[in-house]
Design a protein around this motif. Sequence first.
Motif, PDB file in Angstrom:
ATOM      1  N   VAL A 112       0.624  -1.290   0.058  1.00  0.00           N
ATOM      2  CA  VAL A 112      -0.131   0.152  -0.051  1.00  0.00           C
ATOM      3  C   VAL A 112       0.830   1.379  -0.009  1.00  0.00           C
ATOM      4  CG1 VAL A 112      -1.866  -1.160   1.343  1.00  0.00           C
ATOM      5  CG2 VAL A 112      -0.307   0.168   2.245  1.00  0.00           C
ATOM      6  N   LEU A 113       0.235   2.369  -0.465  1.00  0.00           N
ATOM      7  CA  LEU A 113       0.837   3.750  -0.583  1.00  0.00           C
ATOM      8  C   LEU A 113       0.430   4.409   0.693  1.00  0.00           C
ATOM      9  CD1 LEU A 113       0.816   4.866  -4.118  1.00  0.00           C
ATOM     10  CD2 LEU A 113       2.905   4.013  -2.809  1.00  0.00           C
ATOM     11  N   ARG A 114       1.099   5.217   1.595  1.00  0.00           N
ATOM     12  CA  ARG A 114       0.759   5.894   2.746  1.00  0.00           C
ATOM     13  C   ARG A 114       1.447   7.314   2.709  1.00  0.00           C
ATOM     14  NH1 ARG A 114      -3.846   4.565   5.133  1.00  0.00           N
ATOM     15  NH2 ARG A 114      -2.844   5.327   7.287  1.00  0.00           N
ATOM     16  N   GLN A 115       0.917   8.250   3.238  1.00  0.00           N
ATOM     17  CA  GLN A 115       1.678   9.458   3.240  1.00  0.00           C
ATOM     18  C   GLN A 115       2.217   9.542   4.932  1.00  0.00           C
ATOM     19  OE1 GLN A 115       0.454  11.586   0.677  1.00  0.00           O
ATOM     20  NE2 GLN A 115       2.574  12.452   1.219  1.00  0.00           N
ATOM     21  N   VAL A 116       3.724   9.781   4.709  1.00  0.00           N
ATOM     22  CA  VAL A 116       4.560   9.893   5.657  1.00  0.00           C
ATOM     23  C   VAL A 116       5.586  10.853   5.723  1.00  0.00           C
ATOM     24  CG1 VAL A 116       6.533   8.529   7.085  1.00  0.00           C
ATOM     25  CG2 VAL A 116       4.399   7.057   5.962  1.00  0.00           C
ATOM     26  N   GLU A 117       5.745  11.486   6.799  1.00  0.00           N
ATOM     27  CA  GLU A 117       6.637  12.783   6.639  1.00  0.00           C
ATOM     28  C   GLU A 117       7.914  12.244   6.302  1.00  0.00           C
ATOM     29  OE1 GLU A 117       6.940  14.469  10.821  1.00  0.00           O
ATOM     30  OE2 GLU A 117       4.945  13.981  11.074  1.00  0.00           O
ATOM     31  N   PRO A 118       8.576  13.247   5.221  1.00  0.00           N
ATOM     32  CA  PRO A 118       9.747  13.031   4.693  1.00  0.00           C
ATOM     33  C   PRO A 118      11.013  12.517   5.748  1.00  0.00           C
ATOM     34  CG  PRO A 118       8.837  14.777   3.934  1.00  0.00           C
ATOM     35  CD  PRO A 118       8.045  14.326   4.875  1.00  0.00           C
ATOM     36  N   LYS A 119      10.943  13.339   6.849  1.00  0.00           N
ATOM     37  CA  LYS A 119      12.185  13.087   7.827  1.00  0.00           C
ATOM     38  C   LYS A 119      11.918  11.483   8.418  1.00  0.00           C
ATOM     39  CE  LYS A 119       9.874  15.073  11.947  1.00  0.00           C
ATOM     40  NZ  LYS A 119       9.931  16.064  13.011  1.00  0.00           N
TER      41      LYS A 119
END
Length: 514
Positions: free
Chosen positions: A48-55
Amino acid sequence: MNYVPINNVLIDKIAGEWGLKPKDNSGVKVIRTANFTNLGVIDFSNVVLRQVEPKKIKRKKLVSGDVIIEKSGGSPTQPVGRVVYFENPGDSTYLCNNFATVLRPDKSIIYPKYLFYVLFYNHLTRKTIPFQNKTTGIINLKLDDYLNSVIPLPSINDQIRIATILTRVEALIAKRKESIEALEGLLKSTFMEMFGDPLRNERGWETVYIKDLCNKVIDCPHNTPKYSNIFTGFYCIRSSDIQKGYLEFNSTLQVDVATFKQRNVRHIPSYNDIVFTREGGRLGNSARVPQNVNICLGQRIMLFNVDNNIATSEFFWAMLNSNSLQRCINNLASGGAAPRVNIKDVINIKCCLPPLPLQEHFAKIVKKIDSLKERFSQSLAELENLYGSLSQRAFKGEIDLSKVPVIYEWEVEEIGMTGVDDMGLETRVEFTEQDLIELVKKYSGRIFSFEELWKEIGTLPNKKIPMRKEVQDQLIDLLESSNGDFEQVFEILSSQVSRSDSEKQIAFRGKYEN
């Protein structure tokens, strides 16, 4: 054999990350425990694709060689603590979810694939059970406690050898499973090629109802039998015993002779009768009754006794398992979470009736495929037993690893292997500094690169292939101790003269006298 805590061979433990649902098709790929297979392989088909903070992505992204361990999940029959080995299939960035933890091995101490195999063996032999607890219906792994437990730690070279052996057997197991799956696909495609869609009947054959193809259609007794706790040889077939079109007797429950007779008053199941699941999550599954086995029907099962004067059991069985019949059965089902079909609805499905000689020809093909599948299944069982035996012996230090080369990158070949002694590998001795000097002498009077030297080391007969770093260290020692017989230079190598981007490279020159 040395034993060390798992923690001691890790450079990092990285908690999983779930993040937020992305608003579009952007996001980072996240591996869930649903992507774990019980073979230790990651199923990348539905990541799956999830939105995660770049850091967080930068800190937690997976690298090839990571081992991912399940810390929440499991079931009453499967302990928590499954592991998978991560090898990036492309250039995408991956994380794991918060039900798992990344174990990053210290490659100076432990070979990553060895760490995976030893933890995989721990789970396989249920060694994670003492470290699990259950809260609110979820089984959790007490990860910190588990990582303080010890694992065997042989030398790096022996770790690589053990991983080489297990990888080869694992590859054979995967190939054998692929062969079995290919046979199943061949059967379906052959049916379609010979008969077409049995409901649409594109060939224009006679059409009949399913009941017209049977001498008898038998429903199961509507009660749960009393099962025997000793071996009786009288099997009671449940829906879980029908697997991919065949009866599997590994976990089939048995009944006593009185119960067997009572449940078979109307008909004793015989060779090539068809058992069929008419209720539950396995609705529509069917299998032929094999020879020389005593069975009765458990709940949710019905039976077709095919009239072989007009239809073969093989044709009838393959038709039931065809995609169109399966869709039809699912459309007839009612009951929501526990779907079921009425016998009356099933037996009144209208289907084609091809000529009997054509069905008989198909039956011969089925028998050949059955024979191959039986051979492959037996081979698979032997390979799985071999894998378990080799794992146990390897982690106890009971295998003579001197017969196994140290291989860093390899293509696994399907070899006839019934044990480590059958790998066809000759005994090899350690590569020494004197061996290095003898090789350098061969280059006396000319300039050569480390890569040339390294390739030649790989071709030496009867020598264990050393670690690349070990040879580099030996070269440094040789440079420091030589009296001008061996030196480092910066030259354009002869192998590079034809290249337009040639530039000076670090190389070596030997001045030894032969």
